[in-house]
Design a protein around this motif. Structure first.
Motif, PDB file in Angstrom:
ATOM      1  N   LYS A 139      -2.923  11.002  -0.972  1.00 37.63           N
ATOM      2  CA  LYS A 139      -3.031  11.486  -2.400  1.00 37.63           C
ATOM      3  C   LYS A 139      -2.066  12.753  -2.420  1.00 37.63           C
ATOM      4  N   ARG A 152      -4.182   3.445   4.218  1.00 47.09           N
ATOM      5  CA  ARG A 152      -4.812   3.703   3.283  1.00 47.09           C
ATOM      6  C   ARG A 152      -6.494   3.014   3.566  1.00 47.09           C
ATOM      7  N   GLY A 153      -7.484   3.807   2.773  1.00 47.56           N
ATOM      8  CA  GLY A 153      -8.711   3.647   2.777  1.00 47.56           C
ATOM      9  C   GLY A 153      -9.431   4.196   4.130  1.00 47.56           C
ATOM     10  N   ASN A 208      -7.432  13.549   8.458  1.00 51.47           N
ATOM     11  CA  ASN A 208      -8.667  13.918   7.879  1.00 51.47           C
ATOM     12  C   ASN A 208      -9.571  15.142   7.968  1.00 51.47           C
ATOM     13  N   TYR A 242       2.625   5.485  -3.291  1.00 49.77           N
ATOM     14  CA  TYR A 242       2.517   6.646  -3.188  1.00 49.77           C
ATOM     15  C   TYR A 242       3.880   7.285  -3.284  1.00 49.77           C
ATOM     16  N   THR A 278      -7.135   7.544   5.450  1.00 54.96           N
ATOM     17  CA  THR A 278      -6.699   8.948   5.103  1.00 54.96           C
ATOM     18  C   THR A 278      -6.388   9.145   3.773  1.00 54.96           C
ATOM     19  N   ASP A 279      -7.047   8.550   2.781  1.00 52.06           N
ATOM     20  CA  ASP A 279      -6.937   8.628   1.290  1.00 52.06           C
ATOM     21  C   ASP A 279      -6.626  10.241   0.763  1.00 52.06           C
ATOM     22  N   ARG A 280      -7.318  11.099   1.293  1.00 52.52           N
ATOM     23  CA  ARG A 280      -6.816  12.612   0.619  1.00 52.52           C
ATOM     24  C   ARG A 280      -5.587  12.883   1.007  1.00 52.52           C
ATOM     25  N   SER A 321      -6.892  11.693  -9.816  1.00 54.28           N
ATOM     26  CA  SER A 321      -7.496  10.802  -8.459  1.00 54.28           C
ATOM     27  C   SER A 321      -7.916   9.522  -9.116  1.00 54.28           C
ATOM     28  N   ASP A 334       1.174  -1.072   0.140  1.00 50.06           N
ATOM     29  CA  ASP A 334      -0.043  -0.139  -0.171  1.00 50.06           C
ATOM     30  C   ASP A 334       0.663   1.344   0.153  1.00 50.06           C
TER      31      ASP A 334
END
Length: 366
Positions: free
Chosen positions: A348, A340-341, A301, A33, A343-345, A365, A29
């Motif tokens: 990214k 992952r899943g 988040n 990034y 704090t995806d923002r 995205s 995962d």
């Protein structure tokens, strides 16, 4: 490149079973990034608590051999998986400084200053065993001596820098020293860094070495001078010249200027660190970086947390700092955690920063 801290990763492999399955998934995962490049992941390369070195130093040589074999089997598997996942390991060789005292049953000052002391010799033995095994390993990007040892220097605490009693506890089998003999100063710490960097470099000519020092205390140089002059602790804030001298002293023998960074305002101190890097011709390694949760109370988040992270990443990219590891990637959901899943923002943003670092337009995205 911007990556992550995941200190427990190796020991999830070592535990095996469900822990290893979770660790492997996290490894792949995190690799998403890096932005067309390997993502750095900082880990503990040796146990955290003194009790967990029992397998390294068990009095029974057969048991000792079995436990060391298990440890390095897990380490080998992690290194192999990291290369396949395009993860660059940043390895802290001795994260917890207490081991220099408690592994020898003596004071921390003894372990820091006496290279013949039992605690120092055991810590060096573990450090060099790891370095010797992986000195030719391209999947390792950097050796880091320890984590934030400088934050224990020059405090002159009457009861020493460690809590607890001489009886020890479950993680620190007694008898242990828990008094003022555990104090040490920054000059003595610089000598310890010098010694360990020299010993690592004698074995490994391939990898760069960092101290793992944190951003100095606001009064670091005043505290250090107070020790040298026999005065009570001096908490007067340092000026920028003093900070430069202190950072230079902590990292004199390393390949990087090591800092752990959660600063506010971001642009002011990062400007200073960039200028310092240029003046000393030495790159900066941010071994920890992230949202300053003491200034306000967000998570990764929240709007304040994401705004802070966005500003921090933009500064790391624009000032071309080569290596930074965010605190912290973990499947244990919480305020400091990236996962992952969840704090995806934020993740990214890390991916986009790594594309920009390489001069590549980030993709849309997923």
């Amino acid at each position: 490149t911007v990556g992550f801290n995941k200190p427990e990763l190796l020991f999830q492999y070592y535990k095996g079973g469900a822990d290893k399955i979770v660790a492997k998934q996290a490894l792949y995962d995190m690799s998403r990034y890096g932005g067309f490049g390997p993502v750095p992941v900082a880990i503990m390369g040796s146990p955290f608590h003194p009790v967990d070195f029992e397998g390294f130093f068990n009095g029974n040589p057969d048991r000792r051999a079995v436990e060391r074999s298990r440890f390095f089997q897990a380490f080998d598997e992690l290194v192999a998986d990291s290369k396949q996942a395009r993860v660059m390991l940043v390895i802290y060789l001795m994260w917890n400084m207490v081991n220099f005292a408690d592994l020898g049953g003596h004071s921390l000052h003894e372990g820091v200053t006496n290279f013949e002391s039992a605690g120092y010799r055991k810590c060096e033995e573990v450090t060099l065993a790891i370095v010797s095994r992986y000195k030719d390993e391209p999947g390792i990007g950097l050796w880091v001596v320890g984590s934030e040892w400088n934050l224990l220097a020059d405090l002159q605490m009457p009861n020493g820098v460690f809590s607890g009693t001489t009886a020890g506890d479950v993680n620190h089998p007694g008898p242990v020293v828990r008094d003022g003999r555990n104090n040490f100063n920054s000059q003595e710490l610089a000598g310890l860094y010098k010694r360990l960097i020299m010993r690592i470099g004698e074995i490994d000519k391939n990898h760069l070495i960092a101290t793992g020092a944190a951003e100095p205390r606001r009064s670091a140089m005043h505290l250090f001078r107070a020790v040298l002059e026999g005065r009570d602790p001096d908490w007067t804030p340092d000026d920028w010249d003093d900070w430069q001298k202190y950072i230079e002293m902590m990292n004199a023998d390393a390949d990087f200027l090591s800092l752990h960074y959660y600063g506010i305002p971001v642009d002011v101190s990062l400007n200073f660190y960039k200028d310092l890097s240029v003046r000393l011709n030495k790159p900066v390694f941010f071994g920890e970086a992230g949202v300053n949760f003491e200034a306000f109370d967000p998570d990764y988040n929240s709007r304040p947390g994401l705004e802070f992270l966005d500003l921090l990443l933009a500064e790391l990219v624009s000032k071309e700092f080569p290596l930074s590891c965010l605190w912290v990637y973990s499947e244990q959901i919480g305020r400091f955690q990236l996962y992952r899943g969840v704090t995806d923002r934020a993740l990214k943003m890390v991916e986009d920063a790594n594309y920009r670092h390489k001069g590549i337009m980030p993709p849309r995205s997923r």
